[in-house]
Design a protein around this motif. Structure first.
Motif, PDB file in Angstrom:
ATOM      1  N   PRO A  18      -2.674  -2.416  -9.329  1.00 35.60           N
ATOM      2  CA  PRO A  18      -2.466  -1.768 -10.625  1.00 35.60           C
ATOM      3  C   PRO A  18      -1.022  -1.334 -10.875  1.00 35.60           C
ATOM      4  O   PRO A  18      -0.623  -1.154 -12.023  1.00 35.60           O
ATOM      5  N   ASN A  19      -0.239  -1.182  -9.830  1.00 38.83           N
ATOM      6  CA  ASN A  19       1.149  -0.723  -9.984  1.00 38.83           C
ATOM      7  C   ASN A  19       2.150  -1.877 -10.043  1.00 38.83           C
ATOM      8  O   ASN A  19       3.357  -1.654 -10.091  1.00 38.83           O
ATOM      9  N   ILE A  20       1.646  -3.131 -10.023  1.00 35.69           N
ATOM     10  CA  ILE A  20       2.529  -4.292 -10.061  1.00 35.69           C
ATOM     11  C   ILE A  20       2.324  -5.052 -11.364  1.00 35.69           C
ATOM     12  O   ILE A  20       1.197  -5.381 -11.726  1.00 35.69           O
ATOM     13  N   THR A  21       3.433  -5.321 -12.065  1.00 33.01           N
ATOM     14  CA  THR A  21       3.402  -6.157 -13.255  1.00 33.01           C
ATOM     15  C   THR A  21       4.197  -7.416 -12.949  1.00 33.01           C
ATOM     16  O   THR A  21       5.369  -7.338 -12.544  1.00 33.01           O
ATOM     17  N   ILE A  22       3.557  -8.564 -13.129  1.00 32.87           N
ATOM     18  CA  ILE A  22       4.182  -9.846 -12.801  1.00 32.87           C
ATOM     19  C   ILE A  22       4.606 -10.520 -14.098  1.00 32.87           C
ATOM     20  O   ILE A  22       3.809 -10.662 -15.023  1.00 32.87           O
ATOM     21  N   HIS A  23       5.861 -10.924 -14.161  1.00 36.54           N
ATOM     22  CA  HIS A  23       6.423 -11.537 -15.369  1.00 36.54           C
ATOM     23  C   HIS A  23       6.693 -13.015 -15.102  1.00 36.54           C
ATOM     24  O   HIS A  23       7.644 -13.360 -14.401  1.00 36.54           O
ATOM     25  N   GLU A  24       5.862 -13.879 -15.696  1.00 30.95           N
ATOM     26  CA  GLU A  24       6.005 -15.323 -15.532  1.00 30.95           C
ATOM     27  C   GLU A  24       6.866 -15.943 -16.625  1.00 30.95           C
ATOM     28  O   GLU A  24       7.228 -17.114 -16.530  1.00 30.95           O
ATOM     29  N   SER A  25       7.161 -15.184 -17.658  1.00 30.76           N
ATOM     30  CA  SER A  25       7.972 -15.649 -18.789  1.00 30.76           C
ATOM     31  C   SER A  25       9.064 -14.623 -19.056  1.00 30.76           C
ATOM     32  O   SER A  25       8.967 -13.473 -18.617  1.00 30.76           O
ATOM     33  N   PRO A  26      10.114 -14.992 -19.803  1.00 26.98           N
ATOM     34  CA  PRO A  26      11.153 -14.022 -20.141  1.00 26.98           C
ATOM     35  C   PRO A  26      10.567 -12.834 -20.889  1.00 26.98           C
ATOM     36  O   PRO A  26       9.665 -12.986 -21.713  1.00 26.98           O
ATOM     37  N   VAL A  27      11.099 -11.658 -20.605  1.00 27.25           N
ATOM     38  CA  VAL A  27      10.569 -10.433 -21.212  1.00 27.25           C
ATOM     39  C   VAL A  27      11.688  -9.394 -21.296  1.00 27.25           C
ATOM     40  O   VAL A  27      12.636  -9.420 -20.513  1.00 27.25           O
ATOM     41  N   GLU A  80       0.821  -1.216   0.000  1.00 27.88           N
ATOM     42  CA  GLU A  80       0.000   0.000   0.000  1.00 27.88           C
ATOM     43  C   GLU A  80       0.856   1.267   0.000  1.00 27.88           C
ATOM     44  O   GLU A  80       0.566   2.208  -0.746  1.00 27.88           O
ATOM     45  N   PRO A  81       1.915   1.342   0.800  1.00 24.91           N
ATOM     46  CA  PRO A  81       2.780   2.527   0.710  1.00 24.91           C
ATOM     47  C   PRO A  81       3.385   2.731  -0.679  1.00 24.91           C
ATOM     48  O   PRO A  81       3.482   3.866  -1.151  1.00 24.91           O
ATOM     49  N   LEU A  82       3.781   1.638  -1.349  1.00 27.08           N
ATOM     50  CA  LEU A  82       4.318   1.781  -2.702  1.00 27.08           C
ATOM     51  C   LEU A  82       3.260   2.339  -3.641  1.00 27.08           C
ATOM     52  O   LEU A  82       3.543   3.221  -4.465  1.00 27.08           O
ATOM     53  N   ARG A  83       2.032   1.854  -3.521  1.00 25.20           N
ATOM     54  CA  ARG A  83       0.957   2.364  -4.375  1.00 25.20           C
ATOM     55  C   ARG A  83       0.692   3.834  -4.080  1.00 25.20           C
ATOM     56  O   ARG A  83       0.513   4.630  -5.003  1.00 25.20           O
ATOM     57  N   GLU A  84       0.692   4.207  -2.813  1.00 24.43           N
ATOM     58  CA  GLU A  84       0.455   5.610  -2.441  1.00 24.43           C
ATOM     59  C   GLU A  84       1.557   6.528  -2.961  1.00 24.43           C
ATOM     60  O   GLU A  84       1.312   7.697  -3.274  1.00 24.43           O
ATOM     61  N   MET A  85       2.776   6.004  -3.074  1.00 18.74           N
ATOM     62  CA  MET A  85       3.901   6.788  -3.595  1.00 18.74           C
ATOM     63  C   MET A  85       3.984   6.738  -5.120  1.00 18.74           C
ATOM     64  O   MET A  85       4.908   7.294  -5.695  1.00 18.74           O
ATOM     65  N   ASN A  86       3.031   6.052  -5.764  1.00 15.99           N
ATOM     66  CA  ASN A  86       3.028   5.888  -7.223  1.00 15.99           C
ATOM     67  C   ASN A  86       4.297   5.214  -7.736  1.00 15.99           C
ATOM     68  O   ASN A  86       4.851   5.597  -8.770  1.00 15.99           O
TER      69      ASN A  86
END
Length: 199
Positions: free
Chosen positions: A108-117, A71-77
């Protein structure tokens, strides 16, 4: 753009010890969050082992991670890209069922990468590789061999590096596979050290 690299946060470590968890949370609140604010960091790349336990989650641990870290990370954008480590995945031969997606995919501020990118970090391309399993080994190795980025990141088993202070790891990929990169950053190893281009 400035980014922060994290790896092996292992939330729930030591059998969900509340003492260890509080120690972790004090680091985020007293050191990490003030530092990223001071330095203008708005992007984190997490190199795996977000959670500690492969098979279950303790609700007190989850509550503390949500309220005092996420939550703090989201609040800090602050945006965070997360790849998977061995402690994040339920099965040993596939990444398809993992705690990071099950618990945190709705942020919404987290992107999860399950494959190489390839991540575009303000015009700089970085290869990002998840935990290598039997199922994705060929895809990941092809990615590592064919990438033309200068930097590679992931949660790698690398032969000849210290997994704990004074304990050398004797398994996994040979460092020669990673020599074409200017810099390689890996989770898994629980002590900070560098040898040649691998950190």
């Amino acid at each position: 753009m400035k980014i922060a690299l994290l790896a092996d946060t292992n939330f729930g470590a030591r059998n969900d010890s509340p003492i260890f968890l509080e120690h972790f949370m004090e680091f985020w609140e007293k050191t990490f969050f003030p530092t990223i604010k001071e330095r203008g960091i708005d992007r984190i790349v997490h190199l795996g082992d977000f959670m500690d336990r492969r098979k279950n989650v303790n609700f007190h641990t989850l509550n503390q991670v949500r309220t005092r870290f996420l939550e703090p990370l989201r609040e800090m954008n602050v945006r965070m890209d997360v790849t998977l480590g061995n402690h994040d995945v339920f099965f040993k031969n596939t990444n398809k069922l993992n705690s990071v997606v099950e618990l945190f995919a709705s942020y919404p501020n987290i992107t999860i990468h399950e494959s190489p990118v390839v991540l575009d970090l303000d015009g700089m391309d970085i290869g990002l590789v998840p935990w290598i399993t039997k199922e994705n080994a060929q895809e990941c190795l092809n990615f590592i061999r064919s990438m033309h980025t200068k930097i590679l990141m992931g949660h790698f088993e690398i032969n000849g590096y210290e997994v704990l202070r004074g304990v050398e790891y004797h398994d996994g990929m040979e460092p020669s596979l990673l020599r074409n990169y200017d810099a390689v950053y890996s989770g898994l190893f629980h002590c900070r050290h560098s040898k040649e281009n691998i950190h």
